[in-house]
Each structure stands twice: as structure tokens, then as C-alpha cells.
Design an enzyme around this catalytic site. Structure first.
Site, PDB file in Angstrom:
ATOM      1  CG  HIS A 104      -1.730  -0.998   1.624  1.00 24.03           C
ATOM      2  ND1 HIS A 104      -1.314  -2.143   2.255  1.00 24.03           N
ATOM      3  CD2 HIS A 104      -3.075  -1.121   1.461  1.00 24.03           C
ATOM      4  CE1 HIS A 104      -2.355  -2.927   2.451  1.00 24.03           C
ATOM      5  NE2 HIS A 104      -3.435  -2.348   1.983  1.00 24.03           N
TER       6      HIS A 104
ATOM      7  CG  ASP B  30       1.841  -0.969   3.450  1.00 22.18           C
ATOM      8  OD1 ASP B  30       1.149  -0.725   4.447  1.00 22.18           O
ATOM      9  OD2 ASP B  30       1.469  -1.719   2.511  1.00 22.18           O
TER      10      ASP B  30
END
Ligand SMILES: [Co+2]
Ligand SMILES: [Co+2]
Ligand SMILES: [Co+2]
Ligand SMILES: [Co+2]
Ligand SMILES: [Co+2]
Ligand SMILES: [Co+2]
Ligand SMILES: [Co+2]
Ligand SMILES: [Co+2]
Lengths: 443, 443, 443, 443
Positions: free
Chosen positions: D102, D105
Site C-alpha cells: 500500500h 506502507d
């Protein structure tokens, strides 16, 4: 009086069922006398420090949404005092008689055990001062033995005896603080007392550690002359995969095993009941029938979700049944109704928190009022009396009390050629009766 | 030898893992010695009369699919004998050492108690004769106190004491029959001991009735000198909404309350464990740690369904864990592994029933073999020894055995400025270890 | 008028909230006009032939407890007429406008397809006659394609095409009968349309069979000029492990796939919703938002049990929410509220059955009355209008209607340096509002 | 090569089933050719950046236990690069061909949208550089539209259109980054696309917003010429009470409604399947039968817990079934097997993380090998062919393909006096077959 985020709210008042003020009580008239004493003495409502002052709206998929003045950076002790100031203003707004706390809710942890305890006592003293200026008292204190990584493999059940010792030190100080603040009960909730996988767990050893720990706590209670109740709070799972204090019946067996069934009672939570596969009223009736009902954590789970949502309650049926069994069990005594309930992540304003409590207080009160009416009218007593009437005959009592042996009962049954006939359980009829009592009767 | 629907099948033989014969055992070599005795003495497999001979494939949405010669019209006693003939042929085909029955499985009910008992004894005598010609023995007997309408509101917990008396008479005769047939255990399963709604239930009264009944059973056992085990079978719900013998921990509390914890053990069923929110291995480890593991009902639930599917097992992981904890608890003693498992509605042929048992026997055996290897290699013992090593020091033992009080432990913790550090639980590593043991290791 | 087991009961009357007569309606005043038409036209209550006339109280652990005159031995057609006579008397007692049936509820199966159909039409004709003498009409007819062993592996999804053909013949005749009796809808519930294990299932093939079958039904509807609705009834599991018509959203996808989304609507059942992990109101709101809400099967599951308990409803909160979404969706049209609910095993008397319906009717009515007030006062409309107000701006509508591309929206967001701020969802406040509306407001 | 916390670990190697090295693969021989291509091309394993690099071991009852060098204080971009360095070393250690991320992240959020996007592209560029030095490629990218408080009431379904716009901007940049890094797929998981309570939710409006958003994404894909797959990831609940992408069948209906069923496929996760009441293999078979199987998120739920535990898998039975249906559906194509799995809170060391992946990789591989053998041997194909053989006749095909109308089928059934007979489903026999294939067969 300190200026806090709750200071702008007026104290919530009882205005009766016709009130359209969302921040008034429709049912909670604290001094209304029911079953011989005022509602406030039956229900003994408490605000939970953790969910109302410390919780920040985060969940496993998202960060905090609730930001209060004490959440930011700054001197931890000073912030803890800002939090305490706000807490007592919240209690004032809600006009409820009690609050509850964990050590970790009220004071910041320190780098060492000594510093942690020092911080704790500093704030306990401060709470003592606050209690002088406000009418809200301490229902119970407890220790948070589950959030810090040191407890990740258990508190009293930890494979590392140093953690057991840490917990012993912490609980001793929390019990002392509870006494200092005039607390009515001391609670233990075993958040990490359980296992993630049996593969690395010696269940027998851990259960014995837990039995020892509770025995130490009970001994200490007597030593310091604490007159309150010691309470265990059952919960079946979350955060662990299996928690040893699974439900009321499991806790009873545990207490019995360690000879503590007359020393320790239970603090029952609605959402923990449903996670264990029981209704809240089932847990209350079970504890009542075993003589170990102590106190209630009021909230609601979501029957379609599998975790501890700790929502504020809104199911009048189950709450009425619950209050009915509380009264049947002789009431809550030194216990009370603690709102172990939190606003959901999107309800981040102070006002949301007040609405939540107003709704919860009124639901419990209305449930209690209906339950009291059912008790006074002996509605269900009469139904049970009729249903179990057969057991009152001398012949039945002879069986019940053990005067007859199995073969004697058998011989008599054969001689009498008994042929017991089914009788209707009338479940739908008596459920309708409850529905009318709850949904239609005037209170 | 009577010609029965099972007579055409050859006896299932052990042929080893390389066999491609679906009606051979790949793992169950009855005489293979493991941990000092043959597999057949460890596992003590039993066939359940009800699911294999009496169940007809109906479910709440559909009628019978299984029609056997004894299901039709005719003289009930003659049909019961046809059924018994077939039963022993099935036991012969499967070559398993035990069977189990309820009174209602083997003999037809009569119009009166006397006739019912007469029918029962007629067939018990006939089973005694069959046992002469076959090697299969009785693992346990039990009474069906849940199917007939007279039990609809409970057996020993019925509001009607006549039902209690009927149950007493029935259990007395079933215990007598169990002794007559050389049964190793006597089981009680409280199918209707619970409630549909608390509204018409006096839980306290009912639990005391149940305690009285079990006490009578234990007294009678001693009176007649029965040397087998008395076993309770926990189940949380179905057919009732809540059953009192919820799970192993609940049963322990019940036994303890009535002083029966050294008299009664548990017959644990896999599907009942999962309905209570536990793994099968959890229930076994719990009973083991409390000293009340008695026997096993082998089957499997469906984790995605909420009722007692009683399917034949096929999960090697949970069965291996289960057998591991059986061995840890000292084995099953007089108990055994009873297939309380049924073929599903579409599996209506005799052959389906044999396949089902072959798969179940092999799964349990393979699980036992892996568990025994793990025990012998001390794989997990070593992991636990290391994890709990701290508790072996004299200081830790002083805490554990109660030589130190809470305040003494606290004082020492503060003086030592303890600061326990997290250690990895290594869960994934030790799960991998089990995966390799189960799925890869040679047996 | 035939003398039936229900003939002794007087017709249940509306007596208002102050009535203490358990066999009177407190809320169901059939002719009371709300939202422009009488309650009876909004709610269109129906009695279910199966649970009220055919169900016998048996469960997977016990035999029948309910014995009615037509349950015994005798000429099947004559008994079916006795049952029909009693059915219409029950409808008369409850004073409800509709009933529903499966072919198998009303008429005995025969040895052949021809005989089965003949029996069916004989009784359909008889029901037609009964309808002349009573005011109760047919809400819907349906075929039981799940109880007989021939359906054990599916009805239209059976691996055997002859079963498909049998089902086609049966449904054709049931549709004809529904038309003959003036039924307002025709329902399909796929009790065995699903699987026990994927291992022996060709899901793709079976779903196509099911799509074909439903297409045939819709074509036939048009051919015979039936003006009623064709309804699918979702259910996720039980009796099978997985049923294809899992829930409303799944059914929508299925209809869409076969181009039937404008031809077929849904008959939603409360207990089926909860078994699928949804609230009843969720299913109704989902179907409403997709334009496929057809009719309701009224009952209640037990959130702590995992099977279709089909109890009579008593949760006013969820029923009020459900009725709210019914009204929001434009009402039930040709559909209605069918009590697909059964008394529990211990409630075997005729009176139990009447109490059950009285409670259910009143609960639904009270829920509807509250929902109608909420609609009329636009209480929640106003909340939603405010919450979604942002979407009414031209800029937002440009995004919503697709006038802007992803990169255009992105470019504008970056250019505007947007920084959307959280707003409280006010969940607790608006739940309190509902609690007050349900539990306190005058109706 | 940067010195990271994973750099000390040697690359995990295939050593075969006899290896006793816990950090070796017993089954995953990446280049072993099965069904015509190497295992690595079938399975396309990926490491998830979030659970392996960003997750910190916290849970709702406790704080972080995992501390990595990049978790502390410091320049966020510099720390993000330290994290990226470690990530690629972890990929090197595991020797797996793919990773997934993501936006949140890999890069820190900024104070504004512009800064957030700038940070993101800085790290995307850095990942691009890392990819030059390592062999691991991007399986898919995605945007985290659920953690920040701005998404608390939904992402594309937010009542605030500015949030929709923010999401559009974010997804546009994440799609661009995925293309830049050569990603094979782009995934959307609607963590907050659902509701907490229907009371404040306009479901119809929100579903239309969601349909619009996905349409915009698909249009943008075509515009930029992205050749990868767009994937939706179903999940029924958590963090919300109900999520719109409930399961595979629900997503299919959603795609069909918006005409996207040929544009978007599904990324199916095992734990999300079980939370929805389905087995993983069910979801795969469903998506396969509907032509929308895209990719897999590999993990395991705990059937006794009600939240997304995302544990590493160890159930060989369900994984074998899952791989079987993957192959049946034509394989994963551009998708792969992403370990959306996390070590549990007590497994805080880097080594724990490696053990976890080794076990997961081997389990999936072994499952795939067994599934491939079953496919090659046509074991279950033969069973299905026989079971559905009746449908291959011309008469059955005439029904199946719609050449006959309902009344024609009915007329023929009646004329032929059909009487279809039950055939055994042989479930236990074919489950035994699978047990032997999984637990005994040589691979
Ligand atoms: Co609590
Ligand atoms: Co809780
Ligand atoms: Co059993
Ligand atoms: Co069972
Ligand atoms: Co229904
Ligand atoms: Co139902
Ligand atoms: Co995922
Ligand atoms: Co997940």
C-alpha cells in the site's frame, strides 16, 4: 474548578419520559424509590476511565480519531492531571455516583517499576483530592496487566516468574490505592491469562499460577482489612485465543478448585457473555444461582461480529431480563453498573460521549423499572411456582433430598407404573407477556 | 451366522500406507506396539449403535433416506434382533474391539414403563448372546433420556418429578445392563438438561436436581460394585438453547460443587467442543489438567455450520493435537474412541458406512502415531521445559507454592528493580515443526 | 362449518394497548389508516401452513410432540381435508388476511408422479372451496422440493436430470394451483440447491441448471398470464452446507447473470438473514436499494444458535428498523408478512400456536407504526440529508455522474489542496433517538 | 548492499522433504516443472510489505511489541528507505519472486495531499532502484484508504465528496506507481466501504459512489494502457460492521450491476472467506465458475475467533482444495499467492518472520503438488463425470439449453411416469480418497 473539555456541558437532569431533550434522562430519576431504596443505590452507575478518558478511537485498521488535550505531547504527570480534571467534570455532567479505573488509565508508566509506581501514587493522591470536590466515588480499581509487552505471554500465568512478581507488586499497589480512595471493590481481568496456541503452553502449570495469584490477593485483602469485594471478570477470548476465565461457570470451577468460592465474586460483562456463547442474563442467572454475582460491566456486543465491540447498550429485552436476574440474585450489593462501553470510532466529539452515557443510563434504568414491576407483581414467580409445583410434594422431596436411592426410586416408579405426560412450556405465551411488560406497560 | 446387510463385506484388513484398497486400513495395525502396548489397547475404537444402526438420514428439512431391513413394519422385538444381527456383522467387518449403545437404539419402547424395560432386557440378553460369538465388547452403555416427548422439558432436570423418577428407573436398568454385558463405562449425556428460555426455568432448582441425580448414579455404582467409569458428556447447545453440561470446565465446576470430581470423568466429543467455542484438543487438555479425562466421542463439526453435524473426522492437525493431549493426560484408561459420527444424508448405502469408519479409524491412528513420536522424541516437552525454566528456581518456587505473601513478593520486586523482558513465543516456528511432523514424517 | 381443534377459539380482536387479554391484539387494528392506507394492506399478514398445520415438534434429537387429528392413521385425502378445515378455522381465529403453502403441506404424496399431482389438485380444489367460506386469501404458493429423498442431491441442481424434470412438473402444477386460488405471488426456496461437499459437486453446472430452471418458470408465468410476483427466498445454509441463494446480494448477482433482475424479486426471511451474517434490516435495505424487495418471511433466529430456529419474533428494535426499510423501499406491494415461524417443541397445544401469532402480529404492527412515524416526521431523512449534503453540489455531482475522469478529479484535488476533515457519525445520539422512538413514544 | 536486520540470514533453499533444517524449504522447489511450467510461475508467491515491514504487533488490548530500526524517531523519508532496504533483503532471504504494498506502507504521509504524494513518489522511485539490484518484482500495488481518520466514514463511499476526490487522487498516483514499478495487478480493498449502523447510512447512494469510483479506475487503466488486472478484495466485516464487498458472489453482483464483470477480477483472502461464512475453496470455486478469479491473499483465520487473525496457513486440507480449484479455474494468470499474513504478537523477532513464511510457502506448495496430481490423474473429474452423466443425453441437453418449456418438460415427465431414484453421494468415500492423497501419497 479547572476548565476542561467537559466543563461547557450542563449537568444532565431527569426530565421524565415526555422530555424531548436528548441530553436529559427520561427514566433515570436517581432518588426514585423502587423495591425499598432509591434507584441510585440499586444501579450504582459508574463511568469507566479507560473508554471515556483514555481510548482514542483507533482500531486494528486505523489510527486515533479522538484527540483530547491530554493526548498530545507534554509532561506526562501534568497531562494526567488535565485528564483527571476532565474526568471529574464528565462525572459531574453525567451526575453518576461512581467511576472505575486501571492504573494505566490514570497515570503514565515509567522507565522502571519504581517510577511507574511513583507516577501511579502521584495521580492516586490527585484523584483523592478531586473526590473531595465532587460527589462521584470509586466503584472499583484494577490493574492493567495486558497492554504492555511484558505481559504479552500472560500476567500471573506468564512463563517468566519475574512477570508474576511484577504483577504482584502492581496489584498490591492498586489494592492499596483502591482502599485509599474508598473503592467498593477490586477487580481482576485476565486479558492475557490464556494462550495463543496450546503448542507452547503448559495449561496445568499456568492455571496453578493463576490460582496462587488469586489466593495471594485474597490473603492480602484480609491482611489490610479491605471490606470490599474481590471480583474476577470472565471473558472467553480476545486478546488471546483462549482465556482461562472463559465464563461464569468456568470461573466458578476455578474458584471452587482453589477454595475461593466464598472469597471472590464475578464482574460480568454483556459483551463477554455473548463472545462465550451466552446471553448476559444467562451469565447473571448462573452467577446468581452459584452465589457469586458481584458487579456488572454494562455494554453490548454485536451478535453478527466476533470481537469485543463494547458498544453502549440498546437492547431493552436482554437488559430487562438481566436486571430481573440481578434482583432475583439479591441485587448487586457493593457492585454496580459500570459502563465498560465506548463510543465508536466516528463519534469523536465530547458530546458523542455524553449522548452515549445518557442512552445507556436510561436503558438500564428502564429495564430495572420493568424488572422491578415483574418482581413485585410476582408474574414469573407464579409461572415457575406452578411449573415446579410437583417438586413440593413429600414424595418428590424425598427424591430431591437424597432420602431415596436410585433403586428405591426405580422400584417405586415400576410399582406405580408411572407415565408422566408432557405439559406445555408455554414459551410463546410468556414471551408475549414479557414483550407487553417491556414495550407497553407504563413505568 | 445370520445373513445381514453387512454380511457380504469382507473384514477390513490392515494393508499399510501403500495399499490402494479403499476398504483396507493404511495405518490401523491393531497389534502394532507403540509406547509399550498395542494400538488397539490405546485407541479402543468403538462403533456407535445409534448412528450406524438406528439413524435414518432424516434432517429438519427432509425425511429418511436410509432404509434397512429393520426399519420397516413388523414385530418390534424381531426387528430389533435383525438389527442386532446386522450390528455384530458390521463390527466384524470393521474389526473394531468395542461398541456403544443407548437403550432406545437397541430395543423398542413399550406402552408402559414395565413393557419398555422388558423389551430392553430382552434385547440386552440377546446382545449378550451375540457377544459370545463375536469379539466386539461393550465400551459403554447409556440411556436415551431426550428423544421421547416425556423428556421434552428435561430428564433429571424436569419440572415434573415423575420424569425424574422415570429417568432413575431407566438409568438403573441401563447400568445393570452395562454390567451384565461387561461394559467398561457408563455414560450420561444430558440432551434436554438445559433450557429453551430462562423465562420458564428455575436454573438453581434444576441444577440441584441434576446434582442429586448424578449422586444417586454414583452411589448405585458403588452399591452394585461396578468397576467402570461414570462419564458425563459435555455439550453446550442443541437440542436445547443452553445445556448445563456446557463444556469440560463447566462440568468440572458442577462435579466439584457436588463433590463428585473424583467419581465422574468426561466423555469428550469433538463437535461438542467446537459448538462450545473450543478446539477438541482444548477440551482434552482441560480435562487432562483437571484429572477428569475419561473417553472420547470421535467426530468432526463443520466450523462454518452451527449445529452438531457429527461428521466422520478428516482433520489430521486437530486429531494429532488431540491424541497428543490424550497421551499427556495418561491415556484413555477404560475409555476409548467411540465413533459418534454419522454418514451424511446422501450416503445411504451400507458401503458408505464402512468407508466412513475406515477413514475415521485411519485418521485417528495416524494422529496417534505422530503424537506418540512427538512424545517419544520429547520435541514439545523440550520447548516447554525451556519456556517455563524460570519457574524451577527456588525463588520462583517460593512464590509458586505460597511461601511468600503478595506484599513480600512486591517488596522484593521493588527492591530488585526487576524489569522482565519479552521473549518470543516462537509460535510460527513450532507450528511449522508440527506441520512437518504431521504431513511429512514417516510413520 | 367443520368442527376443528381451532373452532373453540374466539376470533382474536383488537383491544388496544391497555388490554390485558393475552388473546387480543394491542396494536394490530387492521383498518387503522397509516401512511394513506389501512394496516392490513401494508402488512398483509399470512399464516404458514407448514409450521402451523404440518410441523410436529420433532427435532434432530427427538420425535413428534404435536399430535393433531390429521396426524394419525387414516385415508390421506380425508385427513388432508380435516387439516384444511382446521387451517381455515385457525385463519379465522387469527383474523389474518392471507395464508401460504407448499404442495407437500396440503396434500399427501402418492406412489407416482401422477398420483402425487392428483392428490395435490384434489386438495387445491378443496382449498378453493374453503376460500369461498372464509375471508383469508392466498399470499403465495410454493413447491416443497427438498424433503423427499429424491431431492437429496438437489432439485433443479440435481446431477440427475430426471429430478430436474420432476421439479419442472411439480412447479408447473403449483403455479397453476396458485393462479387457480388467486395467489398473489409464487415463491421458490432452494432447500437442497447447494452442496454438502465441493468434492462431488460441479458448481458451474449446477448454477447453470438453476438459471435455466428459473428462466423456465418466468417464461411460464408470462405464458399463463400470471400477474403475481415470482420470488426467490435466500438462505445460506441448512439443510445443505452451502446453499446457492446465500443472501440478497448473492441472489441479485444470480438474477443479473441470467437477465432476470426485472422478473424476480426476493422473499426475505429474518432467520436466514442472521444465518448469513446479516441483520434482517440489512437484507431488506439491500433488496430495496437493488429494486428486488418482494415479500417477508417473519420470524427470529437465536443469535447464539447456529441453525434455523424460526421462532416467533420479539425484538422490537430490529423489526422497527426492518419496517422502516420496507417503507423506504416503497412497501411490500403484492408481497406481505408471512409468519414462517414455529412454536417450539414444548408448545404443543393449539393455544400455544395462537399466542405465538398474536405476539408476532403485534410486534410487527408496533414496529410498523413506529417506522411510519419516523418516516412521516422525516427524522432520519433529515439526518441523512445533512450528512450527504456535500454530494448535492454541482462539483460533487460532476464526479458522481461521471463527467470527470479519475485524472481530472485528481488534478483538481491537488490544485485545490483539499484537506477533508472528519465529521462525527453521531451514532450513539441517533441510536438514542431510535430507542426513544421505539420504547417511549406514544403510538 | 545496505546492512539491514535481515541481512544476517542466508537465503532459504530447497532441501527436500528429508531436510531437518527449519529454515529450508521441503517442498518449494521453484523450478520444478508441474503441469507444464515451473512452480514459481504457478504460485507467484509475494511478500506483503504491511504485515512484514510495517505491522508492529499491537492489538486492541496492547501496544507494539515489534520494534525495527525504522520504527523509531528520525527523518521519515530516511527511515522509509531503511525500511525498503530491509524489505528487499527479506525478499532475498525468502527467495520469493514478488512483493505487494500500500502507499502508506512504504512512505510517510505528509501534512498536505501534495506532500503526501511527493513522499510517496520519492519512495516509489527508491523501490524502482531496489528492483534493479534484486530479482523480486511487484505483484500488485494498492492504496490504503482506511487507516487515516479522513476515511473513517468511508473512502469512495464517504458522505463527504472531498474524501472521494482525495481517494481518486491517491489511486491515480498509486496506479501510476504500479505501472512505473512493473506491477502485474492493481488491487482495491474497501476497508471502510460499508457501514457501522444503517441509521446514518444511505446504502443506495454509497453503492452508486462505489460503482462510479471503480468505473473511473477501469477507465483510467485503459487510458494509461496498463495491461495488468484490476482486482477487488472481498471482506464481509471488520473494520466496519458490514462491508459492501462482502464475498465473491456479492462482488460479482456489484460488478455485473455496473457492467464491470469483464474488467475487474477478485483477490480472494482465506480469512475473509471464513469471516463471510465460506471456505477458501468455496470462494475460489465461486470466482472460478463466474470467470473472475484474479489472485489470492494467503493466510488463515481461526474458526473459533471472529476477527481477521491473518495467521500464516497450516491447514493442508483446505489449501489443497483451494489449489485444486485454482487449477480448475485455469490458474492465477497475472495474479499470485500473496502472504497477507502476520506473525502473532509474541513473535517479534526477525527470525519468527522468516519461519512464518517458510512454513506458508511449503504448505501452499505441497497443497499445489497434491492438487496437480489429482488433476493429472483425473481422480475427481472421473467422479463428477459419472455423477453428472445423465446431463449429457440429448433429452437432458434439450432441457438444459432451453429447447423445452416448463410445460413441455412437465408433460413429458408425466407421460413417462418418471420416478428418479436416489443415488449415494459417496461423500465419505471420496473424502477418504482426498485424505489419502494429501496425507499419504508421495509427492
Ligand atoms: Co469489562
Ligand atoms: Co469487553
Ligand atoms: Co457424543
Ligand atoms: Co454430537
Ligand atoms: Co422462509
Ligand atoms: Co427459516
Ligand atoms: Co487481504
Ligand atoms: Co485479512
Amino acid at each position: 474548578m479547572a476548565d476542561t473539555v467537559f466543563s461547557k456541558f450542563e449537568t444532565v437532569k431527569f426530565e421524565g419520559p415526555d422530555s424531548t431533550n436528548p441530553l436529559a434522562y427520561q427514566y433515570y430519576d436517581a432518588d426514585r424509590v423502587v423495591l425499598g431504596k432509591p434507584l441510585k443505590e440499586h444501579l450504582r452507575f459508574a463511568v469507566a476511565y479507560w473508554h471515556s478518558l483514555a481510548m482514542n478511537g483507533s482500531d486494528p485498521f486505523g489510527g486515533p480519531t479522538i484527540n483530547r488535550p491530554w493526548s498530545g505531547a507534554g509532561d506526562p504527570i501534568a497531562l494526567a492531571k488535565v485528564k483527571a480534571d476532565a474526568a471529574f467534570e464528565l462525572f459531574r455532567v453525567l451526575d453518576l455516583p461512581f467511576y472505575c479505573f486501571h492504573d494505566a488509565d490514570i497515570a503514565p508508566g515509567g522507565a522502571t517499576l519504581a517510577e511507574t509506581l511513583k507516577n501511579f501514587h502521584t495521580i492516586v493522591d490527585y484523584l483523592g483530592e478531586k473526590q473531595q470536590s465532587y460527589s462521584t466515588k470509586l466503584l472499583w480499581g484494577t490493574a492493567n496487566l495486558f497492554s504492555h509487552p511484558r505481559f504479552m505471554a500472560g500476567a500471573s500465568t506468564n512463563p517468566d516468574p519475574e512477570v508474576f512478581a511484577w504483577c504482584a507488586a502492581t496489584v498490591k499497589h492498586c489494592m492499596d490505592a483502591t482502599v485509599q480512595l474508598g473503592g467498593a471493590n477490586y477487580v481482576l481481568w485476565g486479558g492475557r491469562e490464556g494462550y495463543e496456541t496450546l503448542l507452547n503452553t503448559d495449561m496445568k502449570q499456568e492455571l496453578e499460577q493463576m490460582g496462587r495469584f488469586l489466593t495471594l490477593v485474597v490473603d492480602y485483602k484480609h491482611k489490610i482489612g479491605f471490606k470490599g469485594q474481590i471480583l474476577l471478570e470472565p471473558k472467553p477470548k480476545e486478546p488471546t485465543s483462549h482465556q482461562y476465565d472463559f465464563d461464569a461457570a468456568t470461573c466458578y470451577g476455578f474458584l471452587k478448585r482453589f477454595g475461593l468460592e466464598n472469597e471472590v465474586k464475578l464482574n460480568l460483562e454483556a459483551n463477554h457473555a455473548t463472545l462465550a456463547g451466552h446471553s448476559f442474563e444467562h451469565e447473571i442467572a448462573t452467577a446468581g444461582s452459584l452465589g457469586i454475582l458481584g458487579s456488572l460491566d454494562i455494554n453490548r456486543g454485536d451478535a453478527l461480529l466476533g470481537w469485543d465491540t463494547d458498544q453502549f447498550p440498546n437492547d431493552l429485552w436482554t437488559m430487562t431480563m438481566s436486571m430481573y436476574h440481578v434482583i432475583k440474585a439479591g441485587g448487586l450489593g457493593l457492585g454496580g453498573c459500570n459502563f465498560d462501553a465506548k463510543v465508536r470510532r466516528q463519534s469523536f466529539t465530547e458530546e458523542d460521549l455524553i449522548h452515549a452515557h445518557v442512552g445507556g443510563v436510561d436503558l438500564c434504568t428502564r429495564a430495572f423499572l420493568t424488572a422491578a414491576k415483574l418482581i413485585e407483581s410476582k408474574t414469573y414467580d407464579a409461572i415457575l411456582d406452578e411449573r415446579y409445583a410437583g417438586w413440593k410434594t413429600p414424595e418428590a422431596q424425598a427424591m430431591f433430598t437424597g432420602k431415596l436411592s436410585l433403586e428405591q426410586i426405580a422400584a417405586k416408579a415400576e410399582a406405580d407404573a408411572i407415565n408422566p405426560q408432557p405439559r406445555s412450556g408455554k414459551q410463546e405465551r410468556i414471551e408475549n407477556l414479557l414483550a407487553r411488560s417491556i414495550y407497553t406497560d407504563k413505568l
